[in-house]
Design an enzyme around this catalytic site. Structure first.
Site, PDB file in Angstrom:
ATOM      1  N   ARG A  50     -82.615 -26.944 -37.093  1.00 62.81           N
ATOM      2  CA  ARG A  50     -81.724 -26.636 -38.219  1.00 62.81           C
ATOM      3  C   ARG A  50     -82.474 -26.672 -39.537  1.00 62.81           C
ATOM      4  O   ARG A  50     -82.279 -25.814 -40.399  1.00 62.81           O
ATOM      5  CB  ARG A  50     -80.534 -27.601 -38.222  1.00 62.81           C
ATOM      6  N   MET A  76     -85.197 -23.316 -26.029  1.00 58.19           N
ATOM      7  CA  MET A  76     -84.039 -24.137 -25.694  1.00 58.19           C
ATOM      8  C   MET A  76     -82.900 -23.244 -25.243  1.00 58.19           C
ATOM      9  O   MET A  76     -82.667 -22.181 -25.817  1.00 58.19           O
ATOM     10  CB  MET A  76     -83.625 -25.048 -26.835  1.00 58.19           C
ATOM     11  N   TYR A 127     -77.160 -18.838 -35.869  1.00 59.88           N
ATOM     12  CA  TYR A 127     -77.708 -19.670 -34.801  1.00 59.88           C
ATOM     13  C   TYR A 127     -78.042 -21.084 -35.283  1.00 59.88           C
ATOM     14  O   TYR A 127     -78.064 -21.370 -36.464  1.00 59.88           O
ATOM     15  CB  TYR A 127     -78.862 -19.012 -34.069  1.00 59.88           C
ATOM     16  N   GLU A 128     -78.267 -21.959 -34.294  1.00 63.57           N
ATOM     17  CA  GLU A 128     -78.434 -23.407 -34.516  1.00 63.57           C
ATOM     18  C   GLU A 128     -77.216 -24.032 -35.191  1.00 63.57           C
ATOM     19  O   GLU A 128     -77.324 -24.962 -35.981  1.00 63.57           O
ATOM     20  CB  GLU A 128     -79.695 -23.709 -35.335  1.00 63.57           C
ATOM     21  N   GLY A 129     -76.046 -23.528 -34.850  1.00 61.39           N
ATOM     22  CA  GLY A 129     -74.806 -24.003 -35.460  1.00 61.39           C
ATOM     23  C   GLY A 129     -74.492 -23.168 -36.674  1.00 61.39           C
ATOM     24  O   GLY A 129     -75.237 -23.171 -37.659  1.00 61.39           O
TER      25      GLY A 129
END
Length: 567
Positions: free
Chosen positions: A294, A161, A425-427
């Site tokens: 997440r 992604m 990462y991933e927020g």
């Protein structure tokens, strides 16, 4: 050292703590009862122990690199990925019609965590594919599904992604990548993306990128973003990789850890892509993948922590220093404290992961909105607490080794270096916490209070056998209820955000006490009851200081001016 996948731990959690039987009782997952799941976990554990774990050091010592524009992966990674693919582990929860196993996400979460503990750098590759599979399943056209899903599930192709750009990190709406219609149903995608995990490899026939870009009529910000599937090689008429697309790996990031996982800077120059989902609906489609990721990243944190714990324990059981009952440092009180804290927190974070995954499975199986709300609420907690636990446990693992932990040859530092990025990462975990106290409390705290009620109900039942532990959990839960009521009442979001990180951690601490108490009830007189007593007596009390911080408001956080901060 040898890694041993925590299969028995998962079997105990599923059967005695988080209630897997509720999933197996649904029509959707009736063919995955506990005995089948146990067989699956044992088979996956064997692969982790025998195939993946020996690759852990290879990725760190011989990183992926670019050679004349061609990406070369670490020694053994191609065989490791092949074992994952041939075992069907990429498509565990994917639809059967495309070659998946259609297993509960709960089972996939357990297997993914075990793979992360064995070799985090390599496990990141199938995790990216799993997220893309879910995004395509929910948002892509039938034609895209029929072509891409079987290839991704089999591991012939892999997925990524592409969100982040040099000028747009967490602020995805600031992206500048664009997509122009080609007039034939495809789009020309142009732009640069950074931090692309496994943006290329030398063991899959094709790499499929999900790329966020803006159409010519796309509005500014996140509302004008669309999602495109952009393969490295354009499929020919037979669905096989054909000519090269207009994209390339510009460079690989030089990272603190995860050296075996190539993190790419990707350049798209009019690359051919296909729209996934609706025009300007890219964020909704991408969040399907991100939410999956997440939960998966939370599992990566726990997995790396498990690897670090086993590494530290093995060292503590063979290192002689000072006078102890056994002669080994594992019997020094402070070393024992560290090992107990590591083990207790891994149990708590692992249980939270499973609870989140099970809520997703039950929402899938029943369609009930309460399960969807619970899954959404637990996702930021699972991600943030899971990764924070992995970081904390891995850092403690270095400390257990003493001076040898600072020496790279022991391998202790690798776990810490590898896992550190999972909180980013991933927020970032700060973003997870802000999401928890804002978006996830738009229901006035209804979902949070429902969870709190369940924790107190179990504590009441536990008073008959474990009165002291039950009282501690109940009291902590009441404090959490009061703090939640305070947060919900705050209209200024800065007052919520300033205490969001300690609030999330406090909620996780209380959930950990809840699951440890359940374990104590199921294993009276056993090792898990003893571990629960350690956690509830020594670690759960942290919730009090965390909740005090959570309710302090924003004023003190902004008390110093920027000049005073620099002074």
């Amino acid at each position: 050292m040898t890694f041993r996948a925590p299969v028995s731990e998962y079997e105990f959690l599923l059967n005695n703590v988080t209630g897997y039987n509720e999933i197996a009782a649904t029509d959707r997952f009736a063919e995955a009862p506990s005995d089948v799941v146990s067989a699956i976990l044992n088979e996956a554990g064997k692969m982790c122990d025998e195939v993946l774990a020996p690759l852990q050091r290879n990725g760190d010592l011989t990183p992926a690199y670019l050679e004349n524009g061609v990406l070369r992966t670490s020694p053994g990674f191609a065989d490791g990925f092949k074992a994952i693919a041939e075992g069907g582990w990429i498509g565990m929860s994917a639809p059967e019609q495309y070659g998946g196993m259609a297993l509960p996400l709960t089972v996939a979460t357990a297997v993914n965590e075990m793979m992360a503990g064995a070799c985090l750098s390599l496990q990141l590759a199938p995790l990216m594919s799993q997220g893309q599979i879910e995004a395509l399943e929910h948002h892509a056209s039938d034609a895209i599904k029929e072509l891409y899903l079987p290839k991704l599930i089999s591991g012939e192709w892999s997925g990524t992604m592409n969100l982040t750009e040099p000028q747009a990190g967490s602020d995805v709406g600031a992206l500048s990548s664009k997509a122009e219609p080609n007039g034939d149903g495809t789009y020309a995608v142009t732009g640069q993306k950074i931090y692309i995990s496994w943006g290329d490899n030398d063991f899959c026939e094709n790499i499929c990128h999900l790329v966020l870009a803006r159409l010519p009529d796309g509005a500014p910000g996140t509302k004008g973003i669309s999602l495109f599937l952009v393969p490295k090689f354009l499929p020919d008429a037979d669905g096989n990789p054909g000519k090269a697309n207009g994209l390339k790996v510009v460079s690989l990031e030089h990272k603190m850890g995860l050296h075996g996982s190539p993190t790419c800077v990707m350049q798209y120059d009019g690359a051919t892509g296909w729209l996934v989902g609706k025009e300007h609906g890219g964020m909704a489609a991408m969040f399907t993948m991100m939410n999956n990721a997440r939960l998966g990243v939370g599992g990566q944190g726990v997995g790396a922590g498990e690897g670090a714990y086993q590494h530290a324990l093995a060292y503590a059981l063979e290192r002689k220093q000072g006078k102890t009952a056994s002669g080994f440092i594992a019997d020094h009180a402070d070393v024992r404290r560290m090992l107990m804290e590591m083990k207790a927190d891994l149990f708590a974070s692992r249980a939270i992961l499973l609870a989140c995954a099970q809520a997703i499975d039950l929402q899938t199986a029943t369609g009930e909105k309460d399960w969807a709300a619970r899954a959404a609420f637990l996702t930021p907690i699972a991600k943030a607490f899971g990764t924070d636990t992995g970081i904390r446990v891995s850092e403690t693992g270095v400390q257990v080794h003493g001076g040898m932990g600072f020496i790279e040859e022991t391998g202790a530092a690798q776990y810490y270096r590898d896992v550190r990025v999972t909180a980013i990462y991933e927020g970032t975990n700060g973003i997870q916490s802000m999401d928890l106290v804002a978006r996830k409390m738009m229901d006035g705290g209804e979902t949070a209070f429902a969870l709190i009620d369940e924790i107190e109900e179990q504590a009441e039942r536990a008073r008959a056998t474990h009165p002291n532990m039950a009282e501690s959990v109940w009291q902590a839960c009441e404090s959490l209820r009061e703090a939640t009521e305070w947060l919900v009442a705050q209209e200024d979001m800065q007052d919520r955000f300033a205490g969001s990180v300690p609030y999330l951690r406090a909620f996780a601490r209380v959930l950990g006490g809840h699951y440890h108490l359940a374990a104590a009830m199921a294993d009276q007189g056993g090792a898990r009851e003893k571990l629960a007593r350690f956690y509830i007596t020594r670690m759960l009390p942290e919730h009090a200081s965390l909740l005090a911080h959570a309710q302090a408001g924003a004023a003190g956080t902004f008390a110093l001016s920027l000049d005073e901060l620099a002074g």
